[in-house]
Design a protein around this motif. Structure first.
Motif, PDB file in Angstrom:
ATOM      1  N   GLY A  85       8.902   5.242  12.335  1.00 30.86           N
ATOM      2  CA  GLY A  85       9.552   6.086  11.341  1.00 30.86           C
ATOM      3  C   GLY A  85       9.634   5.481   9.952  1.00 30.86           C
ATOM      4  N   PHE A  86       9.615   4.151   9.847  1.00 32.80           N
ATOM      5  CA  PHE A  86       9.751   3.557   8.523  1.00 32.80           C
ATOM      6  C   PHE A  86       8.426   3.564   7.745  1.00 32.80           C
ATOM      7  CE2 PHE A  86       8.902   0.067  11.461  1.00 32.80           C
ATOM      8  CZ  PHE A  86       7.871  -0.609  10.836  1.00 32.80           C
ATOM      9  N   ILE A  87       7.372   4.004   8.398  1.00 29.37           N
ATOM     10  CA  ILE A  87       6.065   4.041   7.731  1.00 29.37           C
ATOM     11  C   ILE A  87       5.873   5.389   7.034  1.00 29.37           C
ATOM     12  CG2 ILE A  87       3.560   4.051   8.130  1.00 29.37           C
ATOM     13  CD1 ILE A  87       4.602   1.334   8.575  1.00 29.37           C
ATOM     14  N   ASP A  88       5.424   5.333   5.803  1.00 29.58           N
ATOM     15  CA  ASP A  88       5.042   6.540   5.078  1.00 29.58           C
ATOM     16  C   ASP A  88       3.533   6.699   5.245  1.00 29.58           C
ATOM     17  OD1 ASP A  88       4.341   8.484   3.341  1.00 29.58           O
ATOM     18  OD2 ASP A  88       5.159   7.538   1.546  1.00 29.58           O
ATOM     19  N   ILE A  93       0.844  -1.206   0.000  1.00 26.37           N
ATOM     20  CA  ILE A  93       0.000   0.000   0.000  1.00 26.37           C
ATOM     21  C   ILE A  93       0.874   1.250   0.000  1.00 26.37           C
ATOM     22  CG2 ILE A  93      -2.012  -1.087   1.047  1.00 26.37           C
ATOM     23  CD1 ILE A  93      -1.160   0.179   3.715  1.00 26.37           C
ATOM     24  N   ASP A  94       2.102   1.101  -0.477  1.00 23.87           N
ATOM     25  CA  ASP A  94       3.029   2.244  -0.634  1.00 23.87           C
ATOM     26  C   ASP A  94       3.333   2.934   0.684  1.00 23.87           C
ATOM     27  OD1 ASP A  94       3.158   1.807  -3.289  1.00 23.87           O
ATOM     28  OD2 ASP A  94       1.887   3.479  -3.887  1.00 23.87           O
ATOM     29  N   ALA A  95       3.232   2.245   1.775  1.00 17.91           N
ATOM     30  CA  ALA A  95       3.437   2.911   3.060  1.00 17.91           C
ATOM     31  C   ALA A  95       4.779   2.561   3.697  1.00 17.91           C
ATOM     32  CB  ALA A  95       2.297   2.557   4.025  1.00 17.91           C
ATOM     33  N   SER A 123      -2.568   4.861  -3.769  1.00 22.01           N
ATOM     34  CA  SER A 123      -1.780   3.757  -3.214  1.00 22.01           C
ATOM     35  C   SER A 123      -2.659   2.595  -2.789  1.00 22.01           C
ATOM     36  CB  SER A 123      -1.000   4.241  -1.995  1.00 22.01           C
ATOM     37  OG  SER A 123      -0.100   5.228  -2.370  1.00 22.01           O
ATOM     38  N   ILE A 124      -3.889   2.881  -2.461  1.00 19.93           N
ATOM     39  CA  ILE A 124      -4.742   1.824  -1.942  1.00 19.93           C
ATOM     40  C   ILE A 124      -5.936   1.525  -2.843  1.00 19.93           C
ATOM     41  CG2 ILE A 124      -4.117   2.027   0.487  1.00 19.93           C
ATOM     42  CD1 ILE A 124      -6.426   3.895   0.905  1.00 19.93           C
ATOM     43  N   ILE A 130      -3.974  -4.887   3.756  1.00 18.73           N
ATOM     44  CA  ILE A 130      -4.154  -4.515   5.163  1.00 18.73           C
ATOM     45  C   ILE A 130      -4.885  -3.180   5.294  1.00 18.73           C
ATOM     46  CG2 ILE A 130      -2.254  -5.810   6.162  1.00 18.73           C
ATOM     47  CD1 ILE A 130      -0.591  -3.257   6.046  1.00 18.73           C
ATOM     48  N   ALA A 131      -4.978  -2.440   4.195  1.00 25.25           N
ATOM     49  CA  ALA A 131      -5.661  -1.137   4.267  1.00 25.25           C
ATOM     50  C   ALA A 131      -7.144  -1.297   4.568  1.00 25.25           C
ATOM     51  CB  ALA A 131      -5.469  -0.388   2.948  1.00 25.25           C
ATOM     52  N   LYS A 173       8.590   3.299   3.659  1.00 22.05           N
ATOM     53  CA  LYS A 173       9.527   4.281   3.122  1.00 22.05           C
ATOM     54  C   LYS A 173      10.743   3.591   2.508  1.00 22.05           C
ATOM     55  CE  LYS A 173       8.654   8.322   5.998  1.00 22.05           C
ATOM     56  NZ  LYS A 173       9.085   9.060   7.179  1.00 22.05           N
ATOM     57  N   ARG A 207       4.639  13.165   4.088  1.00 27.00           N
ATOM     58  CA  ARG A 207       5.522  12.005   4.226  1.00 27.00           C
ATOM     59  C   ARG A 207       6.425  12.157   5.448  1.00 27.00           C
ATOM     60  NH1 ARG A 207       6.522  12.007  -1.139  1.00 27.00           N
ATOM     61  NH2 ARG A 207       8.465  13.125  -0.898  1.00 27.00           N
ATOM     62  N   GLU A 208       6.851  13.386   5.687  1.00 25.19           N
ATOM     63  CA  GLU A 208       7.780  13.627   6.794  1.00 25.19           C
ATOM     64  C   GLU A 208       7.057  14.026   8.078  1.00 25.19           C
ATOM     65  OE1 GLU A 208      10.468  16.440   5.108  1.00 25.19           O
ATOM     66  OE2 GLU A 208      11.365  14.949   3.771  1.00 25.19           O
ATOM     67  N   ARG A 209       5.750  13.925   8.069  1.00 22.28           N
ATOM     68  CA  ARG A 209       4.888  14.156   9.242  1.00 22.28           C
ATOM     69  C   ARG A 209       4.910  15.580   9.770  1.00 22.28           C
ATOM     70  NH1 ARG A 209       5.565   8.413  11.929  1.00 22.28           N
ATOM     71  NH2 ARG A 209       6.201   7.433  10.013  1.00 22.28           N
ATOM     72  N   PRO A 220      -0.372   7.367   2.161  1.00 22.97           N
ATOM     73  CA  PRO A 220      -1.523   6.698   1.528  1.00 22.97           C
ATOM     74  C   PRO A 220      -2.840   6.974   2.242  1.00 22.97           C
ATOM     75  CG  PRO A 220       0.328   5.196   1.616  1.00 22.97           C
ATOM     76  CD  PRO A 220       0.735   6.419   2.380  1.00 22.97           C
ATOM     77  N   PHE A 221      -2.788   7.166   3.558  1.00 30.18           N
ATOM     78  CA  PHE A 221      -4.014   7.467   4.293  1.00 30.18           C
ATOM     79  C   PHE A 221      -4.095   8.952   4.659  1.00 30.18           C
ATOM     80  CE2 PHE A 221      -3.074   3.038   5.068  1.00 30.18           C
ATOM     81  CZ  PHE A 221      -4.279   2.455   4.739  1.00 30.18           C
TER      82      PHE A 221
END
Lengths: 546, 790
Positions: free
Chosen positions: B476-479, A492-494, B309-310, B125-126, A496, B460-462, B482-483
């Motif tokens: 931190g590894f999560i972008d 889901i492109d999430a 993305s979803i 999982i979305a 990084k 992306r960088e919150r 998409p949501f």
């Protein structure tokens, strides 16, 4: 008396002598030659005699001192270690270095660098002041001496200290007897050669530092101060490393910095190695015993880390069932009033009341992984030791679902045999926190099926050695679970930094490395003022990989 | 020999008879139902509040129903399953298992949308929080049922007739979002009979969410009211006829048993039975006959979305025609407005009846009409493909149906590339959508990169995220984009509420031209820290009434930060503002200063001499920045639609914006007004000239010694030329190195606007002179949203 004619065959040696020295060489020449050879041998022995002990050129006050034992003679064994395959990047580089043929004939290197090597210095960031000492063999010492006749080294008079340097390289050395002293820093080398005996390391201390050499492949001690990156955490760290083709052992002893030991005093004071309960078999196994009930331990950790959720939680056991239900209702109402989603069960309350009174010994295992749950979910199994009937009382007081409970509320339910009480939470059957009375206390798991398996396994397990914390990891299934989870996030492109393709490539590499390690085990315990950590990696021969 | 001739004659006759018989009755039909009730513990689909837990009870069975229809040209399987959705994993598995009797591209899969049937068939999982844990066994069981139903329906096929009819209901459904809002009162019915007039199947089309099961029974398996519709109608029809329920445009439609205070399962059952009885009444009037079949499917690209993305970028659309009946299949949940509009158009095209069918072949969530775009309705928040999705469906279905194009409909108008003469403003004209699209197309590079720089990257960088702490807790590894991006659009969309449709059309057009989702253009217009906000450095000043120009002058300076790299360097975004001369199809002509990739403006004047300038003077925070983005849109709107200062002021709502923003509104013959927003907001006249600090009037070198000049001096009287000169004196000969500077002088009396927009670090550019009046040459073609969708 009879006289017998006796025939004496001519001796080859004479012929040889004749051939070598000619028929007309006089005896004095031969004798002189022998004398010269003898003189040369005496000279060689004399000039390569061991006049300077290693410790005499090592300053007493050093931040680090590390020995390596016979790296060159043992390099085939070291290069064969599975460890290099398991460490990304640097591992392969080290293995290749060990495996490749040196630029000079190996016998020369063996004679020069073949024995015990010792590196010491004070700069823990750049290592620019490292001082390396080793004892050469007689032949090595002579080779070094005669190499000076060639272009390979340059002389550096250095006020009579007779240093040498490698042309084009930032490397200086000197030889005293058979002791070779090398450093990238000329000043550092001069300082080492001009040490007064009182400034040098004592033979006893040096002996203690290299005590493990010959058995261990490397070892040493590092001292930190406030200027070092690790100085805020550790005062010193010593280690010993042994590598075999299918086994790697690292033993470390760490003395915490006074600030840290003071800060963690609440958790660590009075700690000593204790019996550890056996964890259930799984990809991650943890067993711990900090000498205090689990709730007290977690509250102490919460206090140290300033986490109110742990520090201020009420870790007392469940009261009687009716009161437990009331407690639960109040917590669920509070969630609603506080604006939180009332659909979520007060899991915190469930855990604090159920687990808080257990301990001091407890174990936690990741026994499986369900990538298809509502979120990818590890299967967790917990066992907490408890005294007397506490576990039974806890089990019986766990709030069961009352009549009319709504879907959004979570209460315990019993399995048909009544052995397990489980809590429908968020998601499917892999997320149902479950509890049961076990042989040594209470068992819990992330779902009832895992708990039942854990209860059945319970009798077959062996305890880890004594300590305070034991962790065992099986990298292959763990890496597989992590990769699968990351892939689902990536889809889901999430995630990084990764696309599906690049993650597939990376995961393949991770799996290749993980398959080389059958297990990694760590045993940690507080021993006097030091934290002793033993790490053991068990490798899997390459041919056994799937 | 003679016997051979006789045999040949008989054979010929037989063949002829067969041909005649085949020609006489080409239509064949067969139907079947298969139980696909999942085992207890199966996750159910439809409610996040269910927490993904498994089923604990079964109230009534879950079925899948298949109808085979075929004639000499067309064969289709029409499938209706008691499921919440048709998701892609299910579709793929069904097609893998489907019999080869009918081409797989002619299999129409639909779900009744019950929220109490099995989920667990969505792998991503979305969506598992709604559909539950992924269970391949449930997926296999369900798909296998679909396949069996098709095999059995095909095996049951026989010669048949078909007819259709419609009826109206006033007491079964309601608009669940808007009181007295639109609802679809039509009940559509297809009757399939054998040649003995015995029913083979009945298909009902009715628009209402099957969410009648009470929350107490949330973990109970049920087909909801469609299940009881099936049961009752099949009982009424007899002959083992198979009933299929096709839900309509039910996105915002609920069941409403008016006047009946029913609870629990009684409500579910009664709804189904009442519907069955209505359908049965309609069936009585249907004359089944042999009607031709027509089916067409397209796999088509969807409009751009922030949820790319979803959600997929393409989907399948089906149209089935049975005689004069048109069925349009939506891959999700259309709101009723879409269905009603599509029906209106279909009837105008000569169809006798039209049914919209939702949850067909795919699940792309809701499709909301344009008028919902600025609302916080749930249906809008779950509608991801932009405000023009209704037009898009209308155009797509129009292409698929046999009577697709209305008279006068043709190819969309092709707009030429936006060009201008050197030193002239950009000329825009026509419908707002077309103007936006033309601009977006011309500046697509900048728009896309600006979105990346000031929206996507901060998300992306919150640094930018929707309300709530959860975004900061993510590892931190999560972008989170998409949501976070769609959620942020949901949060900010209501900021556009109350704006003229022309402004929304311009945003939509700009996005379309730039190849961005409309939500992206919206976020870019409102994003904090974006360049082009008046908070980037704006000041205004005025010489009302008493100047050399009789009606007074307005001077305005506006600075925009310049990015370190420019488009010429192969990266970055142009933030150089520009002058636009706009002749809209509706409203007044105007000139404005704006960034190429934004709809809003900070300053402009219209053909009536109404001038607006904006200023942000408060703390630089997200609320003010978002509010200022809206204010820029309001400024654009009042330039287009205000004929007087009074009218312009009436469009500025003082209470609606936070403290820290000001607008300046001037017009010929009127005292200029300063509008301060926020709780202490006020409208105050500016009676005297005010020059900002640092501005000098007079020849260079004398200004600093002139005690009457600058520093807020009042009572000045300046000509437009003097004011222009004074503007440049604020800086030492050139624009600051890191900012572009826009200097504008408005002369409302003569409708002249002078602009000098100097790139960062350059010497002052020459002033351009713009006469603000309608420009009939600004455009030759217009492009509207509807045309473009087509």
């Amino acid at each position: 008396m009879s006289e017998t004619l006796r025939s004496f065959p001519s001796k080859g040696g004479l012929k040889k002598n004749k051939r070598r020295f000619g028929p007309h060489q006089p005896a004095w020449f031969r004798n002189a030659l022998i004398l010269i050879v003898a003189g040369l041998i005496v000279h060689a022995i004399w000039v390569s005699r061991d006049t300077t002990p290693l410790h005499s050129v090592l300053p007493a006050q050093q931040k680090y001192g590390v020995f390596v034992s016979e790296v060159l003679p043992q390099r085939e064994r070291l290069a064969a270690s599975f460890v290099w395959d398991a460490i990304p990047g640097a591992g392969e580089t080290v293995r290749d270095l060990l495996a490749q043929e040196p630029p000079v004939p190996p016998w020369i290197l063996h004679n020069i660098l073949g024995g015990l090597g010792y590196a010491a210095g004070n700069d823990l960031e750049s290592f620019d002041d490292v001082l390396f000492v080793t004892r050469m063999s007689h032949i090595g010492a002579l080779l070094e001496r005669y190499s000076r006749l060639g272009p390979w080294t340059e002389s550096d008079h250095a006020g009579g200290l007779r240093l040498r340097r490698l042309p084009g390289e930032d490397l200086h050395y000197a030889v005293r007897g058979r002791t070779l002293v090398v450093s990238p820093s000329r000043d550092r080398l001069i300082q080492a050669l001009t040490l007064r005996p009182a400034e040098a390391m004592t033979p006893e201390r040096f002996g203690a530092t290299v005590e493990g050499s010959g058995v261990e492949d490397a070892g040493g001690v590092i001292h930190f101060d406030d200027t070092d990156a690790w100085g805020g955490v550790l005062r010193s760290a010593s280690f010993a490393l042994r590598l075999e083709p299918d086994q790697a052992d690292l033993k470390g002893e760490f003395v915490l910095a006074s600030e840290v030991s003071g800060e963690w005093d609440l958790v660590l004071s009075g700690l000593a190695p204790r019996p550890l309960p056996p964890p259930a078999e799984g990809m991650v196994q943890l067993s711990a015993n900090f000498g205090k009930p689990l709730g007290v331990l977690l509250a102490d950790v919460g206090t140290v880390l300033e986490w109110p959720a742990l520090a201020e939680a009420d870790w007392t056991a469940w009261p009687e069932l009716e009161e437990s239900l009331e407690l639960l209702r109040e917590a669920q109402d509070d969630d609603g009033e506080n604006g939180d989603d009332p659909a979520h069960p007060p899991v915190g309350l469930m855990l604090t009341k159920t687990l808080g009174a257990l301990g001091p010994g407890f174990s936690l295992s990741v026994t499986d992984f369900d990538p298809h749950e509502i979120v990818p979910m590890p299967e967790l199994t917990f066992q907490g030791e408890s005294a007397g009937d506490l576990a039974r009382a806890q089990f019986e007081r766990f709030p069961r679902e009352p009549e009319g409970a709504s879907l959004a509320q979570s209460y315990g339910r019993e399995t048909e045999d009544g052995a397990i009480v489980y809590l429908p939470a968020i998601g499917g059957p892999s997320i149902e926190p479950s509890f049961a009375v076990a042989a040594r206390g209470m068992a819990a798991a992330s779902n009832r099926h895992a708990l039942r398996r854990a209860l059945e396994q319970n009798a077959n397990e062996t305890r880890p050695p004594q300590g305070n914390l034991y962790v065992r990891i099986q990298p292959e299934p763990l890496t597989e679970a992590i990769s699968e989870t990351l892939m689902q996030i990536c889809k889901i492109d999430a995630l990084k930094g990764y696309t599906i393709e690049s993650l597939e490539d990376a995961a393949e590499d991770w799996m290749t490395r993980a398959r080389r390690v059958e297990s990694a085990t760590m045993l940690a315990g507080q021993n006097d003022a030091a934290l002793v950590v033993e790490i053991s990696l068990r490798g899997r021969p390459a041919q056994e990989q799937p | 020999m003679r016997r051979n001739k006789e045999a040949l004659a008989w054979g010929f006759c037989m063949a002829l008879a067969l041909l005649v018989a085949a020609d006489a009755q080409a239509l064949q039909a067969g139907a079947a139902r298969i139980d696909i009730t999942p085992p207890l513990g199966a996750p159910l689909n439809g409610y996040g509040a269910r927490l993904g837990r498994g089923a604990e009870d079964v109230h009534d069975p879950i079925t899948v129903r298949a109808l085979y229809l075929g004639d000499e040209n067309t064969e289709v399987f029409l499938i209706a399953a008691d499921l919440c959705i048709i998701n892609r994993e299910l579709r793929e598995r069904v097609l893998q298992l489907a019999p080869g009797a009918v081409p797989h591209e002619n299999i129409i899969l639909t779900a009744t949308h019950t929220h109490n049937a099995q989920g667990g068939m969505v792998e991503s999982i979305a969506f598992r929080h709604v559909s539950g844990p992924y269970r391949e066994d449930i997926l296999d069981l369900t798909a296998q049922g679909f396949s069996e139903a098709m095999v059995e329906a095909y095996a049951n096929r026989e010669e048949a007739n078909v007819g259709f009819g419609t009826g109206n209901q006033d007491t079964l459904s309601r608009n669940r979002r808007v009181d007295e809002g639109p609802r679809d009162s039509q009940i559509g019915v297809i009757l399939v009979e054998d040649l003995e007039s015995e029913p083979i199947a009945v298909v009902a089309n009715f628009a209402a969410h099957p969410t009648t099961v009470s929350s107490e029974d949330g973990l109970t398996i049920s087909a909801d009211y469609p299940g009881f519709f099936h049961e009752r109608i099949e009982e009424l029809l007899g002959n083992d006829a198979v009933a299929l329920f096709l839900n309509g445009a039910a996105g915002n439609q609920s069941v409403d048993l008016e006047g009946q205070n029913l609870e629990g399962w009684e409500r579910v059952i009664t709804t189904g039975e009442l519907l069955a009885e209505e359908v049965y009444d309609i069936v009585q009037d249907i004359e089944a006959e042999e009607l031709p079949l027509y089916f067409r499917r397209t796999e088509t690209s969807l409009p751009p979305t922030l949820a790319s993305s979803i959600l997929p970028a393409s989907t399948w659309l089906d149209v089935l025609e049975i005689g004069d009946l048109l069925l349009c299949f939506f891959p999700g949940e259309p709101c009723v407005e879409l269905g009603l509009e599509l029906r209106e158009h279909a009837l105008a095209r000569g169809y006798e009846a039209q049914f919209s069918v939702s949850q067909a072949n795919d699940h792309l969530f809701y499709f909301a009409p344009r008028e919902y775009y600025t609302t916080s309705h749930y249906e809008q928040e779950m509608s991801f493909y932009g405000p023009g999705i209704a037009d898009w469906f209308d155009a797509q279905f129009g292409r698929l149906m046999t009577r697709g194009q209305m008279p006068g409909e043709g190819q969309p108008t092709a707009l030429g590339e936006l060009t201008r003469e050197d030193g002239e403003p950009w000329p825009l004209g026509g419908a707002s959508y077309g103007m936006g699209r033309q601009r977006g197309s011309r500046f697509a590079y900048d728009a896309q990169n600006a979105f990346e720089e000031w929206v996507a990257k901060p998300v992306r960088e919150r640094q930018l995220h929707p309300a709530g702490d959860v975004w900061e807790w993510l590892p931190g590894f999560i972008d989170p984009s998409p949501f976070a991006l769609p959620f942020l659009a949901n949060e900010w969309r209501p900021e556009l509420d109350g704006l003229a449709q022309d402004i929304l059309d311009d945003i939509e057009g700009l996005a379309m031209g730039a190849g961005l989702p409309t939500d992206a253009a919206l976020l870019l217009q409102l994003a904090p820290d974006r360049p082009g906000g008046a908070s980037g450095g704006a000041t205004w000043f005025v010489t009302p009434g008493d100047s050399a120009d009789e009606e007074g002058l307005v001077g305005y300076e506006f600075t925009v930060s310049a990015p370190s790299s420019s488009q010429e360097d192969g990266g970055g975004v142009s933030t150089l503002p520009d002058v636009w001369r706009v002749t809209p199809a509706e409203g007044a002509a105007f000139a404005m200063v704006a960034l190429p990739w934004q709809t809003g403006t900070v300053s402009g004047m219209n053909e009536h001499g109404v001038v607006v300038c904006l200023e942000a003077f408060g703390e630089d925070d997200e609320d003010i920045s978002v509010a200022e983005g809206r204010l820029q849109l309001v400024a654009r709107e009042l330039l287009q639609f205000s004929e007087s200062q009074e009218e312009a002021l009436s469009r500025l709502d003082l209470e609606d914006l936070p403290e820290g923003l000001r607008a300046y509104v001037a017009a010929p013959g009127e005292l200029a007004q300063v509008v301060t927003f926020g709780p202490q907001g006020a409208v105050e006249p500016r009676a005297t000239s005010v020059l900002p600090e640092g501005m000098a009037v007079g020849p260079p070198g004398e200004a600093e010694d002139d005690e009457d000049a600058g520093n807020g001096e009042e009572g000045l009287s300046l000509s437009a030329a003097e004011l222009r000169e004074a503007l440049h004196t604020r800086h030492a000969g050139e624009a600051p190195a890191d900012r572009h500077v826009a200097h504008i002088v408005f002369d409302p009396g003569s409708r002249r606007m002078y602009a000098a927009i100097t790139p960062a670090g350059h010497a002052w550019v020459d002033w351009s002179d713009v006469l603000v009046e309608p420009d009939p040459d600004a455009y030759e073609e217009e492009l509207t949203v509807e045309e473009d969708a087509a």
